[in-house]
Design a protein around this motif. Sequence first.
Motif, PDB file in Angstrom:
ATOM      1  N   ALA A 177       8.740  -1.890  -6.774  1.00 34.93           N
ATOM      2  CA  ALA A 177       7.568  -1.482  -5.995  1.00 34.93           C
ATOM      3  C   ALA A 177       6.961  -0.202  -6.565  1.00 34.93           C
ATOM      4  CB  ALA A 177       7.965  -1.278  -4.524  1.00 34.93           C
ATOM      5  N   ARG A 178       7.784   0.751  -7.016  1.00 29.50           N
ATOM      6  CA  ARG A 178       7.263   1.973  -7.630  1.00 29.50           C
ATOM      7  C   ARG A 178       6.518   1.670  -8.924  1.00 29.50           C
ATOM      8  NH1 ARG A 178      12.195   4.230  -5.639  1.00 29.50           N
ATOM      9  NH2 ARG A 178      13.250   3.823  -7.617  1.00 29.50           N
ATOM     10  N   LEU A 179       7.040   0.722  -9.684  1.00 26.65           N
ATOM     11  CA  LEU A 179       6.337   0.308 -10.906  1.00 26.65           C
ATOM     12  C   LEU A 179       4.983  -0.309 -10.578  1.00 26.65           C
ATOM     13  CD1 LEU A 179       9.262  -1.301 -12.961  1.00 26.65           C
ATOM     14  CD2 LEU A 179       8.245   0.958 -13.266  1.00 26.65           C
ATOM     15  N   GLU A 180       4.938  -1.141  -9.523  1.00 28.42           N
ATOM     16  CA  GLU A 180       3.668  -1.746  -9.112  1.00 28.42           C
ATOM     17  C   GLU A 180       2.662  -0.668  -8.683  1.00 28.42           C
ATOM     18  OE1 GLU A 180       2.754  -4.889  -9.220  1.00 28.42           O
ATOM     19  OE2 GLU A 180       4.652  -5.718  -9.917  1.00 28.42           O
ATOM     20  N   ARG A 181       3.135   0.344  -7.949  1.00 28.93           N
ATOM     21  CA  ARG A 181       2.255   1.419  -7.511  1.00 28.93           C
ATOM     22  C   ARG A 181       1.742   2.233  -8.698  1.00 28.93           C
ATOM     23  NH1 ARG A 181       5.592   3.935  -4.559  1.00 28.93           N
ATOM     24  NH2 ARG A 181       6.075   5.655  -5.977  1.00 28.93           N
TER      25      ARG A 181
ATOM     26  N   SER B 220      -1.029  -3.657  -2.962  1.00 28.99           N
ATOM     27  CA  SER B 220      -0.565  -4.464  -1.827  1.00 28.99           C
ATOM     28  C   SER B 220       0.801  -5.080  -2.110  1.00 28.99           C
ATOM     29  CB  SER B 220      -1.584  -5.559  -1.509  1.00 28.99           C
ATOM     30  OG  SER B 220      -1.638  -6.516  -2.560  1.00 28.99           O
ATOM     31  N   VAL B 221       1.055  -5.426  -3.388  1.00 31.97           N
ATOM     32  CA  VAL B 221       2.376  -5.935  -3.762  1.00 31.97           C
ATOM     33  C   VAL B 221       3.428  -4.863  -3.493  1.00 31.97           C
ATOM     34  CG1 VAL B 221       3.838  -6.649  -5.693  1.00 31.97           C
ATOM     35  CG2 VAL B 221       1.532  -7.591  -5.452  1.00 31.97           C
ATOM     36  N   CYS B 222       3.120  -3.620  -3.847  1.00 28.20           N
ATOM     37  CA  CYS B 222       4.049  -2.509  -3.599  1.00 28.20           C
ATOM     38  C   CYS B 222       4.373  -2.402  -2.114  1.00 28.20           C
ATOM     39  CB  CYS B 222       3.427  -1.212  -4.112  1.00 28.20           C
ATOM     40  SG  CYS B 222       4.356   0.271  -3.663  1.00 28.20           S
ATOM     41  N   ARG B 223       3.337  -2.454  -1.281  1.00 31.79           N
ATOM     42  CA  ARG B 223       3.563  -2.339   0.167  1.00 31.79           C
ATOM     43  C   ARG B 223       4.374  -3.521   0.693  1.00 31.79           C
ATOM     44  NH1 ARG B 223      -1.841  -0.620  -0.216  1.00 31.79           N
ATOM     45  NH2 ARG B 223      -2.568  -2.722   0.344  1.00 31.79           N
ATOM     46  N   SER B 224       4.117  -4.727   0.169  1.00 33.26           N
ATOM     47  CA  SER B 224       4.839  -5.916   0.639  1.00 33.26           C
ATOM     48  C   SER B 224       6.319  -5.854   0.267  1.00 33.26           C
ATOM     49  CB  SER B 224       4.206  -7.185   0.049  1.00 33.26           C
ATOM     50  OG  SER B 224       2.867  -7.330   0.486  1.00 33.26           O
TER      51      SER B 224
END
Length: 389
Positions: free
Chosen positions: A49-53, A99-103
């Motif tokens: 998730a951190r990578l996505e952000r 949004s992927v990070c949040r999910s």
Amino acid sequence: MSSVPPESDPEDTNKQSFWMPGNYQRTVKRTEDAFQACNDIVTCFQERARLERQYAQQLSEWSNKWKPLVDTSPLYGSLLRAWQCFLSSADRLSTLHASVCRSLVSEDGDRIRTWQKETFHKKLFGGFRESQDFDVGFARAQKPWAKRLKKLEKAKAAFHKASRKEHTAQEREVHAQGNPDITMEKQRKIQEEREITHQETQKVRARYEKVLEEVTRYAPRYMEEMESIFDQAQEEERKRISFLKQAFLSIHRHLDVTNNESVKAVYNELHNTLMSVSEQQDLRWWKNTYGPGMPTDWPQFQEWMPDKKLKKAKKEVEPKDVVMERSVMIGGVRVRALYDYVGQEPDELTFKAGEQFLKTEDEDDQGWCRGMMDGGREGLYPANYVEVV
């Protein structure tokens, strides 16, 4: 050339069996392992998730940097709109990856944490209630079986000891027959001793067979009780596998963010891998990785190669206490052979009745001593074939 599976000792295999006392602990431990696996899964995808952000932030920064330059560029018309489309696509991808990070964090992570809290109930002094329930269930079912096994092992040891004693008496009787150096009275005593040992062996054998019959008669009940607890543990494990499979599928849905054919192929492959979770394949993998299917580097002929010149190591001086310990072993007890004995193995002594030599080690559990002849030869011999001088 097909690889030959490594041979395993049947006795060692039996000791590892689920039915042997205490071996159910591997099944009980699965609960703690599954709890730790949930922690690792959450931590793993929090990092993703951190990578996505970070990727979303970088896309946004890249788009904002180039928008003013593209808008004031000398290009115009459809070519300009094509260039601007790259930047607007980056903005949309930035929003999507955010949004992927949040999910991954708030939906998938929280879902696993909630299920973990509802499924695993920690005890006050450590461990989990589920593990304790299975442990108590298995222990209760196995306790009478373990007691019977211990009783059976004791009866078997007694029978083997009596059989060994009878065998020794029979050998003495055979050697005594026709030996002019042994009086008839002594031969009669040897024969009586053999008959007594035979009667004792038959008595112990009957006890051994009776205990074995009791164990055999109890085995179906023991298996039924153990399988009942094991089936409960399997059902709990099935629920865990099923939940984690759905959790992985949910994470996959959030990560599959594009309809690009090349990227879709990657996620389809991942999806197919997740959908192909199979107990049979897992068991087959375990067998080929840690079981009889493991590859083995069987011995092959190797040519001799000259060694590289090595520096001579300094000769180590033996400690004084080692030298003293060896000196204690020098000597022995003088014994005289009662009967002739011909060694059956290379490490056994051969001697005649009346011959004297040294006993250097006491009798072991099998009824053998170690001795040294006057010529310096050392070896084993039956303890009951000699008497102390």
